[in-house]
Design an enzyme around this catalytic site. Structure first.
Site, short mmCIF file in Angstrom:
data_model
loop_
_atom_site.label_atom_id
_atom_site.label_comp_id
_atom_site.label_asym_id
_atom_site.label_seq_id
_atom_site.Cartn_x
_atom_site.Cartn_y
_atom_site.Cartn_z
N HIS A 164 -9.14 -0.79 -8.67
CA HIS A 164 -9.02 0.34 -7.72
C HIS A 164 -8.07 1.42 -8.24
O HIS A 164 -8.34 2.62 -8.09
CB HIS A 164 -8.56 -0.18 -6.35
N ASP B 258 0.82 -1.21 0.00
CA ASP B 258 0.00 0.00 0.00
C ASP B 258 0.85 1.26 0.00
O ASP B 258 1.83 1.33 0.73
CB ASP B 258 -0.88 -0.02 1.26
C1 HEM Z 1 -10.25 1.63 2.26
C2 HEM Z 1 -9.91 0.76 1.40
C3 HEM Z 1 -8.73 0.95 0.49
C4 HEM Z 1 -7.74 0.07 0.28
C5 HEM Z 1 -7.58 -1.31 0.90
C6 HEM Z 1 -6.84 0.68 -0.67
C7 HEM Z 1 -5.69 0.08 -1.14
C8 HEM Z 1 -4.92 0.57 -2.17
C9 HEM Z 1 -3.80 -0.11 -2.76
C10 HEM Z 1 -3.30 -1.49 -2.35
C11 HEM Z 1 -3.32 0.68 -3.74
C12 HEM Z 1 -2.14 0.37 -4.69
C13 HEM Z 1 -0.82 0.84 -4.16
C14 HEM Z 1 -0.71 2.33 -4.02
O1 HEM Z 1 -0.42 3.04 -4.97
O2 HEM Z 1 -0.94 2.79 -2.90
C15 HEM Z 1 -4.10 1.90 -3.76
C16 HEM Z 1 -3.92 2.95 -4.60
C17 HEM Z 1 -4.63 4.11 -4.57
N1 HEM Z 1 -5.68 4.40 -3.74
FE1 HEM Z 1 -6.52 3.16 -2.39
N2 HEM Z 1 -7.31 1.92 -1.00
C18 HEM Z 1 -8.46 2.14 -0.30
C19 HEM Z 1 -9.25 3.27 -0.34
C20 HEM Z 1 -8.97 4.40 -1.06
C21 HEM Z 1 -9.73 5.61 -1.02
C22 HEM Z 1 -10.98 5.86 -0.17
C23 HEM Z 1 -9.13 6.49 -1.88
C24 HEM Z 1 -9.47 7.90 -2.26
C25 HEM Z 1 -9.86 8.85 -1.45
C26 HEM Z 1 -7.98 5.80 -2.45
C27 HEM Z 1 -7.10 6.35 -3.35
C28 HEM Z 1 -6.08 5.69 -3.98
C29 HEM Z 1 -5.25 6.26 -5.03
C30 HEM Z 1 -5.32 7.67 -5.59
C31 HEM Z 1 -4.34 5.27 -5.41
C32 HEM Z 1 -3.23 5.37 -6.48
C33 HEM Z 1 -3.78 5.03 -7.82
C34 HEM Z 1 -2.67 5.14 -8.87
O3 HEM Z 1 -2.38 6.26 -9.28
O4 HEM Z 1 -2.09 4.10 -9.21
N3 HEM Z 1 -7.92 4.55 -1.93
N4 HEM Z 1 -5.07 1.81 -2.78
#
Ligand code: HEM
Length: 315
Positions: free
Chosen positions: A227, A154
């Site tokens: 996601h 993450d």
């Molecule tokens: C709550 C459950 C969530 C989980 C388990 C989760 C998990 C992850 C994981 C594993 C990644 C890929 C690695 C990384 O780039 O960090 C990711 C990317 C991302 N997440 Fe989440 N996330 C969650 C919620 C959210 C929420 C609520 C938002 C927005 C407000 C968000 C925004 C993002 C963004 C912007 C990326 C990067 C996308 C990219 O440019 O590749 N996430 N998340």
């Protein structure tokens, strides 16, 4: 004043080992007494942190403390207000919603040792217990290799510590509130049985990355609602970033295991756009999760806490 991360609270660094999120509600019974208690607390808060950092020098204690829009209006009715601070309202798409929930004061505490997390909140509570009620307290932890509870690394595409301030901290666009931040907190319960019976390949399509090695998949390999497809946010053709610190939590007695999402941003508008994109594109994570809470808070800079302590916002 110039943007200066040293003056900010701990909004742009360190996910931590032991993490606690506490949301309190003001009792709203005696406004003058509650305003006075907040002034006293703002005065003591930074001293408590300094003291705990002396007592546990290697403890890596980091804390962010802030106010919701409703709390701001109630506590500081005659003071200026951060430009983008508003009550968080439920964000809905065709199939899924991200509900709004109540909460006035917010704490995000992390440290190497859970005793330090406990002691910090215990001391804060001495000043706040007579004027507040606890809405939620969630304890989280760093999972293996910094993985989210769903097993994926993450934070890779979130800004690294050296770059983070510019995305997390308010600049001269809102001078009184410079070095503050907008914190969006959201508690997600996942259906872990559903997630666990998917194959690794299906999970990888859902997140848009390889599970073991964390490399991003090619676009055509990703699910349309992966996601990392839906959560992207662009403004005027430019990709936007926020500081994200997802925290795994588990409360087996309540059959509740999930992710406490915390996103700090210079502009609330950016986080809000990510949320809207996720619901409008049926983000895969939404298909196996219940969102239990959602709130927006403003995290003042440390000098602004001093201003609050001096009573200048209560005139
Ligand atoms: C709550 C459950 C969530 C989980 C388990 C989760 C998990 C992850 C994981 C594993 C990644 C890929 C690695 C990384 O780039 O960090 C990711 C990317 C991302 N997440 Fe989440 N996330 C969650 C919620 C959210 C929420 C609520 C938002 C927005 C407000 C968000 C925004 C993002 C963004 C912007 C990326 C990067 C996308 C990219 O440019 O590749 N996430 N998340």
């Amino acid at each position: 004043m110039v943007m200066n991360p040293v003056k900010a609270q701990d909004v742009w660094k360190d996910i931590g080992e032991h993490v606690q999120f506490t949301v309190l509600e003001l009792n709203r019974q005696d406004q003058a007494a509650e305003q006075q208690a907040i002034m006293d607390f703002a005065d003591r808060y930074q001293a408590i942190l300094r003291s705990l950092r002396i007592r546990d020098a290697d403890g890596d204690l980091k804390v962010a403390f802030g106010f919701s829009s409703d709390a701001w209006d109630y506590l500081f009715p005659n003071a200026p207000k951060p430009k983008e601070l508003e009550p968080y309202r439920t964000v809905s798409g065709p199939k899924y919603s991200m509900p709004a929930s109540k909460g006035d004061l917010f704490f995000h505490i992390r440290a190497r040792d859970e005793a330090v997390v406990y002691e910090a909140m215990n001391q804060f509570r001495r000043f706040l217990k007579d004027i507040t009620t606890v809405v939620d307290e969630t304890k989280g932890f760093r999972y293996f290799e910094g993985r989210a509870i769903i097993g994926f690394i993450d934070g890779t595409e979130a800004p690294s510590v050296e770059d983070a301030a510019n995305f997390a901290i308010i600049g001269d666009e809102d001078p009184v509130f410079e070095n503050g931040s907008y914190a969006f907190a959201q508690k997600w319960k996942h259906n872990m049985d559903f997630w666990g019976q998917l194959t690794t390949e299906e999970q990888e399509k859902a997140v848009g990355r390889e599970k073991f090695g964390d490399l991003e998949l090619d676009d055509e390999q990703k699910a349309p609602n992966a996601h990392n497809v839906t959560s992207k946010a662009e403004i005027d053709g430019e990709e936007q970033k926020i500081v994200r610190m997802n925290v795994p939590y588990s409360d087996p007695a309540q059959d509740n295991t999930g992710t406490y999402f915390i996103g700090y941003s210079r502009h609330w508008e950016v986080t809000k756009l990510m949320l809207k994109n996720m619901v409008n594109k049926d983000d895969y994570l939404l298909t196996f999760s219940d969102i239990l809470s959602g709130q927006l808070f403003f995290i003042p800079s440390r000098p602004l806490l001093d201003t609050i302590a001096d009573g200048q916002f209560n005139k």
